[in-house]
Write a protein that holds these residues in place. Structure first.
Motif, PDB file in Angstrom:
ATOM      1  N   ASP A 144     -36.177 -18.823  -4.130  1.00 24.37           N
ATOM      2  CA  ASP A 144     -36.385 -17.582  -3.389  1.00 24.37           C
ATOM      3  C   ASP A 144     -35.465 -16.425  -3.767  1.00 24.37           C
ATOM      4  O   ASP A 144     -35.251 -15.507  -2.975  1.00 24.37           O
ATOM      5  N   CYS A 145     -34.909 -16.432  -4.975  1.00 24.96           N
ATOM      6  CA  CYS A 145     -34.215 -15.236  -5.456  1.00 24.96           C
ATOM      7  C   CYS A 145     -35.253 -14.185  -5.854  1.00 24.96           C
ATOM      8  O   CYS A 145     -36.430 -14.502  -6.059  1.00 24.96           O
ATOM      9  N   LEU A 146     -34.806 -12.934  -5.988  1.00 21.93           N
ATOM     10  CA  LEU A 146     -35.759 -11.835  -6.150  1.00 21.93           C
ATOM     11  C   LEU A 146     -35.478 -11.027  -7.414  1.00 21.93           C
ATOM     12  O   LEU A 146     -34.324 -10.812  -7.804  1.00 21.93           O
ATOM     13  N   LEU A 147     -36.583 -10.527  -8.011  1.00 22.69           N
ATOM     14  CA  LEU A 147     -36.527  -9.710  -9.216  1.00 22.69           C
ATOM     15  C   LEU A 147     -37.298  -8.421  -8.985  1.00 22.69           C
ATOM     16  O   LEU A 147     -38.457  -8.458  -8.549  1.00 22.69           O
ATOM     17  N   TYR A 148     -36.652  -7.284  -9.282  1.00 21.87           N
ATOM     18  CA  TYR A 148     -37.267  -5.974  -9.105  1.00 21.87           C
ATOM     19  C   TYR A 148     -37.294  -5.216 -10.423  1.00 21.87           C
ATOM     20  O   TYR A 148     -36.402  -5.359 -11.263  1.00 21.87           O
ATOM     21  N   LEU A 149     -38.327  -4.389 -10.572  1.00 23.81           N
ATOM     22  CA  LEU A 149     -38.438  -3.453 -11.675  1.00 23.81           C
ATOM     23  C   LEU A 149     -38.717  -2.084 -11.072  1.00 23.81           C
ATOM     24  O   LEU A 149     -39.747  -1.873 -10.436  1.00 23.81           O
ATOM     25  N   PHE A 150     -37.786  -1.160 -11.269  1.00 22.89           N
ATOM     26  CA  PHE A 150     -37.913   0.182 -10.701  1.00 22.89           C
ATOM     27  C   PHE A 150     -38.248   1.191 -11.798  1.00 22.89           C
ATOM     28  O   PHE A 150     -37.515   1.328 -12.784  1.00 22.89           O
ATOM     29  N   HIS A 151     -39.373   1.884 -11.607  1.00 20.88           N
ATOM     30  CA  HIS A 151     -39.811   2.948 -12.523  1.00 20.88           C
ATOM     31  C   HIS A 151     -40.731   3.868 -11.733  1.00 20.88           C
ATOM     32  O   HIS A 151     -41.562   3.392 -10.941  1.00 20.88           O
ATOM     33  N   PRO A 152     -40.627   5.185 -11.920  1.00 19.12           N
ATOM     34  CA  PRO A 152     -41.441   6.122 -11.120  1.00 19.12           C
ATOM     35  C   PRO A 152     -42.940   5.859 -11.199  1.00 19.12           C
ATOM     36  O   PRO A 152     -43.650   6.012 -10.194  1.00 19.12           O
ATOM     37  N   GLU A 153     -43.453   5.464 -12.370  1.00 17.74           N
ATOM     38  CA  GLU A 153     -44.898   5.221 -12.488  1.00 17.74           C
ATOM     39  C   GLU A 153     -45.335   4.025 -11.649  1.00 17.74           C
ATOM     40  O   GLU A 153     -46.458   4.007 -11.127  1.00 17.74           O
ATOM     41  N   LEU A 154     -44.475   3.035 -11.505  1.00 14.51           N
ATOM     42  CA  LEU A 154     -44.784   1.884 -10.666  1.00 14.51           C
ATOM     43  C   LEU A 154     -44.551   2.210  -9.198  1.00 14.51           C
ATOM     44  O   LEU A 154     -45.324   1.802  -8.322  1.00 14.51           O
ATOM     45  N   ALA A 155     -43.491   2.963  -8.924  1.00 15.13           N
ATOM     46  CA  ALA A 155     -43.199   3.352  -7.537  1.00 15.13           C
ATOM     47  C   ALA A 155     -44.330   4.177  -6.938  1.00 15.13           C
ATOM     48  O   ALA A 155     -44.585   4.115  -5.729  1.00 15.13           O
ATOM     49  N   ALA A 156     -45.037   4.935  -7.767  1.00 18.94           N
ATOM     50  CA  ALA A 156     -46.162   5.736  -7.280  1.00 18.94           C
ATOM     51  C   ALA A 156     -47.249   4.863  -6.663  1.00 18.94           C
ATOM     52  O   ALA A 156     -48.026   5.318  -5.814  1.00 18.94           O
ATOM     53  N   PHE A 157     -47.322   3.599  -7.085  1.00 21.94           N
ATOM     54  CA  PHE A 157     -48.288   2.646  -6.527  1.00 21.94           C
ATOM     55  C   PHE A 157     -47.632   1.688  -5.537  1.00 21.94           C
ATOM     56  O   PHE A 157     -48.249   0.705  -5.109  1.00 21.94           O
ATOM     57  N   GLY A 158     -46.382   1.940  -5.195  1.00 17.44           N
ATOM     58  CA  GLY A 158     -45.679   1.060  -4.269  1.00 17.44           C
ATOM     59  C   GLY A 158     -45.294  -0.271  -4.868  1.00 17.44           C
ATOM     60  O   GLY A 158     -45.095  -1.247  -4.152  1.00 17.44           O
ATOM     61  N   GLN A 159     -45.168  -0.337  -6.204  1.00 18.43           N
ATOM     62  CA  GLN A 159     -44.823  -1.588  -6.868  1.00 18.43           C
ATOM     63  C   GLN A 159     -43.351  -1.577  -7.272  1.00 18.43           C
ATOM     64  O   GLN A 159     -42.917  -0.716  -8.037  1.00 18.43           O
TER      65      GLN A 159
END
Length: 267
Positions: A144-159
């Motif tokens: 249950d550890c977590l991995l995130y990828l932050f990028h504006p194009e993905l954030a625009a879709f809430g990902q």
């Protein structure tokens, strides 16, 4: 050549003392929780290998319970295979690199000697491994550890979040890889053109009182448009102020991708 870093909470708990360090272009943040909330030990761990030319990173975070022994064992097992893993990542970017990486990880978690050692530790650990090579990110997740990828194009879709937390998966005294069919999740993601921020964390960050980081977007809001170390420090400071008991270990870094990424044919 590579930069190397490894740590387990039994070596230093960081209870009441958030710690943020740089390792080349990556940042590791550790907080053992608040003693006033009842915390007495830290059973997290992490391992970081970074190619000095910044062509790849291999990062692992671990969240053990009932002792840090299982996290210590997994780190030792991975480090035994450091030379072969680095050799694999030194090759040209291709799907076979990631296919071979998964086979390698499956092999080392299923080694008879390792499984025997797991039977003799106290407790078990969640384990998340992320490998970035070129413009691709591979992950291998147990638990249950977590991995995130932050990028504006993905954030625009809430990902924001790449993997899903899986409960009742571990390595150690209770061992996913002792089953007839080992259980884990893995995936490969194309990074977007421009600045991509990657972040791995144990669950102390998201299980903080007041649910301050229960939603992935709230993590991104602390990290966007700031230096990586400042963002990680802010995350740990906030959970400390919210009286978190559980330990949190965060590893984050940014990757600048010059190549165009995939878009829909009508975009």
């Amino acid at each position: 050549m590579m930069q190397k870093f490894s740590w387990v909470g039994s070596e230093g708990t960081y209870i009441d003392q958030p710690d943020v360090q740089r390792l080349q272009h990556a940042v590791v943040g550790r907080f053992g929780g608040n003693s006033a909330a009842g915390q007495t030990k830290n059973e997290d761990g992490c391992l970081i290998w970074i190619d000095e030319k910044e062509e790849w990173e291999f990062v692992m975070v671990l969240d053990a319970h009932n002792s840090a022994q299982s996290a210590e064992l997994v780190i030792r097992q991975i480090e035994k295979h450091r030379t072969s893993i680095a050799l694999l990542l030194s090759g040209k970017v291709s799907v076979e690199v990631f296919n071979q990486m998964e086979r390698k990880l499956m092999q080392l978690f299923q080694e008879d000697g390792f499984k025997e050692a797991c039977r003799h530790v106290q407790g078990e650990t969640a384990c998340l491994i992320a490998v970035r090579k070129g413009k691709y990110l591979y992950w291998f997740s147990i638990g249950d550890c977590l991995l995130y990828l932050f990028h504006p194009e993905l954030a625009a879709f809430g990902q924001y979040q790449l993997n899903q937390r899986q409960f009742y998966e571990w390595v150690g005294q209770v061992n996913t890889f002792e089953q007839e069919v080992p259980c884990f999740s893995s995936g490969i993601r194309e990074l977007r053109q421009g600045k991509n921020q990657l972040l791995l964390t144990t669950d102390g960050l998201v299980e903080c009182p007041n649910a301050v980081f229960a939603e992935p977007e709230s993590i991104w809001q602390q990290c966007r448009d700031v230096d990586t170390a400042d963002g990680v420090a802010a995350l740990l400071s906030i959970i400390q102020k919210n009286h978190v008991r559980d330990s949190a270990t965060v590893v984050s870094w940014t990757v600048e991708i010059g190549e165009p990424a995939s878009f829909a044919s009508n975009q």
